[in-house]
Design a protein around this motif. Structure first.
Motif, PDB file in Angstrom:
ATOM      1  N   TRP A  21      53.424  98.649  56.266  1.00  0.00           N
ATOM      2  CA  TRP A  21      52.128  98.101  56.478  1.00  0.00           C
ATOM      3  C   TRP A  21      51.485  97.530  55.267  1.00  0.00           C
ATOM      4  N   ASP A  22      52.029  97.965  54.060  1.00  0.00           N
ATOM      5  CA  ASP A  22      51.586  97.406  52.757  1.00  0.00           C
ATOM      6  C   ASP A  22      52.273  96.039  52.802  1.00  0.00           C
ATOM      7  N   ALA A  23      53.429  95.732  53.339  1.00  0.00           N
ATOM      8  CA  ALA A  23      53.854  94.452  53.229  1.00  0.00           C
ATOM      9  C   ALA A  23      53.128  93.421  54.229  1.00  0.00           C
ATOM     10  N   VAL A  24      52.839  94.230  55.521  1.00  0.00           N
ATOM     11  CA  VAL A  24      52.110  93.281  56.508  1.00  0.00           C
ATOM     12  C   VAL A  24      50.800  92.920  55.589  1.00  0.00           C
ATOM     13  N   ALA A  25      49.773  93.672  55.038  1.00  0.00           N
ATOM     14  CA  ALA A  25      48.568  93.405  54.262  1.00  0.00           C
ATOM     15  C   ALA A  25      48.864  92.506  53.295  1.00  0.00           C
ATOM     16  N   THR A  26      49.914  92.530  52.598  1.00  0.00           N
ATOM     17  CA  THR A  26      50.297  91.603  51.412  1.00  0.00           C
ATOM     18  C   THR A  26      50.239  90.292  51.994  1.00  0.00           C
ATOM     19  N   TRP A  27      50.928  89.963  52.947  1.00  0.00           N
ATOM     20  CA  TRP A  27      51.293  88.673  53.467  1.00  0.00           C
ATOM     21  C   TRP A  27      50.202  88.302  54.275  1.00  0.00           C
ATOM     22  N   ILE A  28      49.467  89.108  55.099  1.00  0.00           N
ATOM     23  CA  ILE A  28      48.198  88.439  55.822  1.00  0.00           C
ATOM     24  C   ILE A  28      47.210  88.090  54.604  1.00  0.00           C
ATOM     25  N   LEU A  29      47.047  88.395  53.341  1.00  0.00           N
ATOM     26  CA  LEU A  29      46.166  87.911  52.263  1.00  0.00           C
ATOM     27  C   LEU A  29      46.990  86.970  51.698  1.00  0.00           C
ATOM     28  N   THR A  30      48.131  86.763  51.459  1.00  0.00           N
ATOM     29  CA  THR A  30      48.876  85.826  50.812  1.00  0.00           C
ATOM     30  C   THR A  30      48.839  84.577  51.736  1.00  0.00           C
ATOM     31  N   HIS A  31      48.931  84.705  52.797  1.00  0.00           N
ATOM     32  CA  HIS A  31      49.099  83.484  53.795  1.00  0.00           C
ATOM     33  C   HIS A  31      47.698  83.128  54.416  1.00  0.00           C
ATOM     34  N   HIS A  32      46.624  83.632  54.031  1.00  0.00           N
ATOM     35  CA  HIS A  32      45.133  83.388  54.200  1.00  0.00           C
ATOM     36  C   HIS A  32      45.025  83.529  55.659  1.00  0.00           C
ATOM     37  N   ILE A  33      45.479  84.660  56.210  1.00  0.00           N
ATOM     38  CA  ILE A  33      45.116  84.711  57.903  1.00  0.00           C
ATOM     39  C   ILE A  33      43.805  85.660  57.758  1.00  0.00           C
ATOM     40  N   GLY A  34      42.905  84.766  58.509  1.00  0.00           N
ATOM     41  CA  GLY A  34      41.428  85.436  58.627  1.00  0.00           C
ATOM     42  C   GLY A  34      41.334  86.132  60.154  1.00  0.00           C
ATOM     43  N   HIS A  35      42.322  85.785  60.815  1.00  0.00           N
ATOM     44  CA  HIS A  35      42.026  86.171  62.484  1.00  0.00           C
ATOM     45  C   HIS A  35      42.913  86.548  63.008  1.00  0.00           C
ATOM     46  N   LEU A  36      43.310  87.907  63.594  1.00  0.00           N
ATOM     47  CA  LEU A  36      44.487  88.326  64.109  1.00  0.00           C
ATOM     48  C   LEU A  36      44.165  88.723  65.573  1.00  0.00           C
ATOM     49  N   ILE A  37      45.078  88.039  66.511  1.00  0.00           N
ATOM     50  CA  ILE A  37      44.907  88.395  67.764  1.00  0.00           C
ATOM     51  C   ILE A  37      45.967  89.112  68.208  1.00  0.00           C
ATOM     52  N   VAL A  38      45.831  90.360  69.023  1.00  0.00           N
ATOM     53  CA  VAL A  38      46.827  91.284  69.408  1.00  0.00           C
ATOM     54  C   VAL A  38      46.709  91.328  71.011  1.00  0.00           C
ATOM     55  N   CYS A  39      47.815  90.661  71.805  1.00  0.00           N
ATOM     56  CA  CYS A  39      47.773  90.788  73.178  1.00  0.00           C
ATOM     57  C   CYS A  39      48.362  92.164  73.579  1.00  0.00           C
ATOM     58  N   ARG A  40      47.949  92.564  74.625  1.00  0.00           N
ATOM     59  CA  ARG A  40      48.502  93.819  75.201  1.00  0.00           C
ATOM     60  C   ARG A  40      48.028  94.803  74.498  1.00  0.00           C
ATOM     61  N   THR A  41      46.916  94.790  74.238  1.00  0.00           N
ATOM     62  CA  THR A  41      46.499  96.215  73.412  1.00  0.00           C
ATOM     63  C   THR A  41      46.415  97.388  74.246  1.00  0.00           C
ATOM     64  N   ASP A  42      45.888  96.978  75.656  1.00  0.00           N
ATOM     65  CA  ASP A  42      45.704  98.223  76.628  1.00  0.00           C
ATOM     66  C   ASP A  42      47.112  99.048  76.735  1.00  0.00           C
ATOM     67  N   ARG A  43      48.058  98.533  76.039  1.00  0.00           N
ATOM     68  CA  ARG A  43      49.523  99.436  76.237  1.00  0.00           C
ATOM     69  C   ARG A  43      49.746  99.950  74.917  1.00  0.00           C
TER      70      ARG A  43
END
Length: 346
Positions: A80-102
């Motif tokens: 999750w540290d790697a995920v957070a780093t790349w989210i910020l590095t690649h300037h991701i501002g909006h995350l969409i997660v399908c199938r969250t009911d599962r």
């Protein structure tokens, strides 16, 4: 906008599980515009499985079967540290997660934690009628519900600027390199430049990286003196899943610094704009060298700085505290995974 400055979580109620809702979520996937859509892997019980899904969506290559350097990816916190780093590095501002009911309750909480850590907009398509389970998951989280497809499409196409201080590091948009055809051959680093020698008086403390006026120029040629395909190398390095591995290999490609010198690099040895890096000669630091960083390297080099901020490492502490131990075994295996020759400096 909530009281903490974060957008409220958006929940899209697709009560009939209609394909049009999922298609709209997939269409919204535009990482270059700061929007990332993921479909969590079904029936994957690995503790870090959701983090893996995000890394794949970000274009990262996770360790394959038999690759021993993947132990970090199997642990939740490093993954999750790697995920957070790349989210910020690649300037991701909006995350969409399908199938969250599962998703399990634990993984749902991981998404909410990522939202707070990175300051991102979170949109959750819920492919069944709303009910007590959803109410329980969101009981302490500001959110709003959307139940019509036209409104859902509008919400899915939202793109937001950064909201956190960490995200402001390297905020300027970056155009990814356009690669030539990758023939899968091994890549060797080009002969590195000599670098600018920085003399240090005896007993004086070794300072951080000063600025170099010459590093403000545009992108360098895609081919070096020995015709190393820098554009292909840049794309391969971008697929490295661990941000510290990606930064270390990038610095090696530019400077030729061996494992022992990579281990000496501190956070302050990279200037704020990631245009220069200081490579220390030894623990004596009498004649360290300053190297300019080509434009294509700067996003990858910033990743280590962002990772350090997320982990609260002191600026003068080692930049690569773990991956350079045991003669850099993890780093060598990572280089092997992208077919890059990690060689000692001449």
């Amino acid at each position: 906008m909530t009281v903490d400055g974060l957008p409220a979580v958006t929940v899209l109620i697709d009560k009939d599980d209609h394909p049009a809702w999922t298609a709209a979520a997939h269409t919204a996937h535009e990482p270059a515009l700061g929007r990332l859509t993921i479909d969590p892997s079904p029936a994957n019980g690995a503790p870090a499985a959701l983090a893996h899904d995000l890394l794949y969506a970000l274009g990262k290559r996770l360790p394959q079967d038999g690759e021993t350097y993947g132990t970090w990816a199997d642990s939740q916190r490093p993954a999750w540290d790697a995920v957070a780093t790349w989210i910020l590095t690649h300037h991701i501002g909006h995350l969409i997660v399908c199938r969250t009911d599962r998703l399990t309750h634990a993984r749902f909480r991981q998404l909410l934690a990522l939202r707070e850590r990175c300051g991102i907009r979170l949109t959750l398509p819920w492919h069944r009628p709303a009910g007590p389970a959803l109410d329980t998951l969101l009981e302490e989280t500001p959110h709003h519900i959307i139940e019509t497809l036209p409104q859902a499409r509008i919400a899915l196409e939202r793109t937001d600027p950064s909201l956190t201080g960490t995200r402001n590091v390297g905020q300027q948009r970056h155009i990814e390199p356009t690669p030539r055809q990758d023939d899968g051959q091994w890549i060797s680093p080009q002969t590195p430049p000599a670098g600018m020698v920085i003399d240090r008086p005896a007993r004086a403390r070794c300072q951080g990286a000063p600025e170099l006026a010459s590093t403000t120029s545009g992108a360098p040629s895609a081919r070096g003196r020995d015709h190393t395909p820098a554009d292909i190398l840049a794309v391969r390095l971008t697929t490295v899943a661990h941000p510290l591995h990606a930064t270390a290999l990038t610095i090696h490609a530019v400077t030729g610094a061996d494992i022992s010198r990579l281990a000496l690099i501190r956070g302050i040895d990279i200037d704020e704009t990631a245009t220069t890096v200081k490579i220390h000669d030894s623990t004596a630091h009498r004649r360290c060298r300053l190297y300019p960083l080509p434009t294509w390297t700067r996003r990858l080099v910033r990743a280590a700085s962002i990772h350090g901020q997320l982990k609260d490492r002191a600026p003068d502490s080692p930049l690569f505290p773990l991956i350079t131990v045991q003669d850099g075994e993890q780093l060598r295996l990572t280089a092997t995974g992208i077919r890059y020759n990690l060689k000692p400096a001449p």
